[in-house]
Write a protein that holds these residues in place. Structure first.
Motif, PDB file in Angstrom:
ATOM      1  N   ASP A  99       0.852  -1.202   0.000  1.00 29.95           N
ATOM      2  CA  ASP A  99       0.000   0.000   0.000  1.00 29.95           C
ATOM      3  C   ASP A  99       0.887   1.250   0.000  1.00 29.95           C
ATOM      4  O   ASP A  99       0.929   1.992   0.970  1.00 29.95           O
ATOM      5  N   PHE A 100       1.557   1.487  -1.114  1.00 24.02           N
ATOM      6  CA  PHE A 100       2.588   2.511  -1.178  1.00 24.02           C
ATOM      7  C   PHE A 100       2.010   3.879  -1.522  1.00 24.02           C
ATOM      8  O   PHE A 100       0.971   4.008  -2.179  1.00 24.02           O
ATOM      9  N   ALA A 101       2.744   4.902  -1.085  1.00 22.37           N
ATOM     10  CA  ALA A 101       2.412   6.289  -1.390  1.00 22.37           C
ATOM     11  C   ALA A 101       3.702   7.095  -1.320  1.00 22.37           C
ATOM     12  O   ALA A 101       4.738   6.601  -0.854  1.00 22.37           O
ATOM     13  N   VAL A 102       3.654   8.331  -1.782  1.00 22.58           N
ATOM     14  CA  VAL A 102       4.810   9.226  -1.739  1.00 22.58           C
ATOM     15  C   VAL A 102       4.592  10.222  -0.622  1.00 22.58           C
ATOM     16  O   VAL A 102       3.566  10.909  -0.582  1.00 22.58           O
ATOM     17  N   LYS A 107       9.656  10.448  -0.580  1.00 27.91           N
ATOM     18  CA  LYS A 107      10.069   9.066  -0.357  1.00 27.91           C
ATOM     19  C   LYS A 107       8.872   8.141  -0.584  1.00 27.91           C
ATOM     20  O   LYS A 107       7.727   8.494  -0.263  1.00 27.91           O
ATOM     21  N   LEU A 108       9.134   6.964  -1.122  1.00 32.05           N
ATOM     22  CA  LEU A 108       8.092   5.961  -1.271  1.00 32.05           C
ATOM     23  C   LEU A 108       7.956   5.224   0.062  1.00 32.05           C
ATOM     24  O   LEU A 108       8.932   4.655   0.568  1.00 32.05           O
ATOM     25  N   VAL A 109       6.759   5.249   0.632  1.00 26.69           N
ATOM     26  CA  VAL A 109       6.520   4.641   1.948  1.00 26.69           C
ATOM     27  C   VAL A 109       5.313   3.728   1.873  1.00 26.69           C
ATOM     28  O   VAL A 109       4.494   3.815   0.945  1.00 26.69           O
ATOM     29  N   ASP A 110       5.200   2.837   2.876  1.00 26.11           N
ATOM     30  CA  ASP A 110       4.004   2.008   2.953  1.00 26.11           C
ATOM     31  C   ASP A 110       2.960   2.725   3.794  1.00 26.11           C
ATOM     32  O   ASP A 110       3.149   3.865   4.217  1.00 26.11           O
ATOM     33  N   GLY A 111       1.825   2.064   4.046  1.00 24.55           N
ATOM     34  CA  GLY A 111       0.731   2.708   4.757  1.00 24.55           C
ATOM     35  C   GLY A 111       1.048   3.115   6.176  1.00 24.55           C
ATOM     36  O   GLY A 111       0.344   3.948   6.752  1.00 24.55           O
ATOM     37  N   SER A 112       2.096   2.546   6.759  1.00 25.74           N
ATOM     38  CA  SER A 112       2.503   2.909   8.126  1.00 25.74           C
ATOM     39  C   SER A 112       3.699   3.846   8.142  1.00 25.74           C
ATOM     40  O   SER A 112       4.269   4.101   9.208  1.00 25.74           O
TER      41      SER A 112
END
Length: 367
Positions: A99-102, A107-112
């Motif tokens: 569940d990635f986002a910027v 930075k590319l991060v996950d939902g947490s």
């Protein structure tokens, strides 16, 4: 002794109920892996001592169903790999939830908020995946491909054969239009190619109809390199068309996407795209030995072995599926059956205690 044996059964069933409850509560948790409590008989030397919990086994190797999320950065894994994440304390954890986002730092991060790890272009070590949102500069056209037909045979007297319009990009990325004139010249007879800019005509060089190679004078004209390999000497009228290669205008960052090979691609308003990272996937010799951690992630242990960091498609890691997330692999029907079985076992053990208690009461009354 019967009290103690039955009590051990009740304690073991209580732990099993915790596992079942955890499974049911996570039936909608993305990437969750169901767990099973394992039992083993207990002995006090040669005497029966009831039952004990020998451990909890997680179905790490069983994938959940893929669910469409509609988000181009969300990823699911078709294979045995795990996404590699870095926590704020620097420790690595592994996850099946893409569940990635910027974030605000690109930075590319996950939902947490954990940092997604990947291979930078040309690097063999993993690092934080960063989305470069800087504009891309304009590029001049690298060349122009000319396609068409030269009359065969060519005229034997001086004169123009034909002309084509050429559109290309200059160093600023702006579109420029020039004419490309083909003409026979005598003294000696030759096929000459010239650049036409309004009333200005600049001779570029001589074209060999046999090889379609242009003997261009150094620095002649403003046109980029011309490739005539798409032209042919044929019977019929002259035709020619031109296609520029490699040029582009300046572009602004539009969005990022992730391809099935893990390539993190930045897309720009001018149609250009650039790949700077490829996601890393972790592969384990014994994925069943991983230890669960808070947030639907896993930590490597001595039983799992050290993660082998690979690119998607390498080894047994699998490939990525965009716009999708892996769901929980919990089967609610199985868990309800397990719940009923645990209830019966609990009742049976309490019946043993009740019976033992009644026997002791009758014994005390007979004294």
């Amino acid at each position: 002794m019967s009290f103690d044996i039955a009590l051990s059964g009740i304690n073991a069933i209580n732990q099993s109920l915790e596992t079942i409850s955890q499974n049911i509560s996570n039936v909608s948790t993305k990437g969750y892996k169901s767990a099973t409590t394992r039992f083993a008989s207990a002995m006090a030397e040669a005497q029966p001592a009831g039952v004990k919990v020998s451990g909890t086994e997680y179905s790490v190797g069983a994938s959940g169903s893929l669910q469409n999320s509609g988000n181009r950065l969300h990823q699911a894994i078709q294979g045995d790999g795990f996404f590699v994440l870095r926590e704020t304390n620097g420790q690595r954890v592994y996850s099946r939830v893409g569940d990635f986002a910027v974030d605000k730092d690109n930075k590319l991060v996950d939902g947490s908020g954990r940092l997604v790890q990947g291979f930078a272009q040309g690097q063999s070590n993993v690092s934080d995946v960063t989305i470069d949102k800087r504009p891309v500069a304009a590029l001049a056209s690298a060349s122009v491909d000319i396609k068409g037909r030269l009359p065969d045979p060519l005229p034997t007297t001086a004169g123009q054969i034909g002309e084509a319009s050429v559109t290309f990009r200059d160093a600023n990325g702006d579109m420029v239009v020039r004419g490309l004139r083909f003409a026979m010249q005598d003294g000696p007879l030759r096929l000459e190619v010239s650049e036409v800019d309004g009333a200005n005509v600049t001779v570029l060089g001589t074209l060999d109809p046999a090889t379609m190679m242009l003997d261009r004078a150094p620095g002649a004209g403003t046109l980029p390199t011309l490739d005539f390999s798409g032209m042919a000497s044929q019977r019929g009228a002259f035709t020619a068309s031109a296609t520029e290669v490699g040029g582009r205008e300046a572009g602004e960052f539009v969005r990022a996407r992730i391809d099935k090979d893990g390539s993190v691609v930045a897309e720009y308003s001018n149609g250009a795209s650039e790949t700077r990272y490829q996601l890393a996937l972790g592969e384990f010799a014994n994925a069943g030995g991983l230890a669960p951690a808070d947030g639907t992630v896993w930590r490597e242990t001595g039983e799992s072995g050290v993660a082998q960091l690979r690119r998607p498609g390498e080894g047994a890691t699998g490939v990525l599926v965009s716009n999708a997330l892996e769901g929980s692999n919990v089967n609610v029907t199985d868990e309800l059956v397990n719940l009923m079985s645990a209830q019966r076992n609990y009742q049976a053990n309490t019946k043993v205690i009740s019976t033992q208690n009644e026997m002791m009461r009758n014994l005390m009354q007979s004294i």
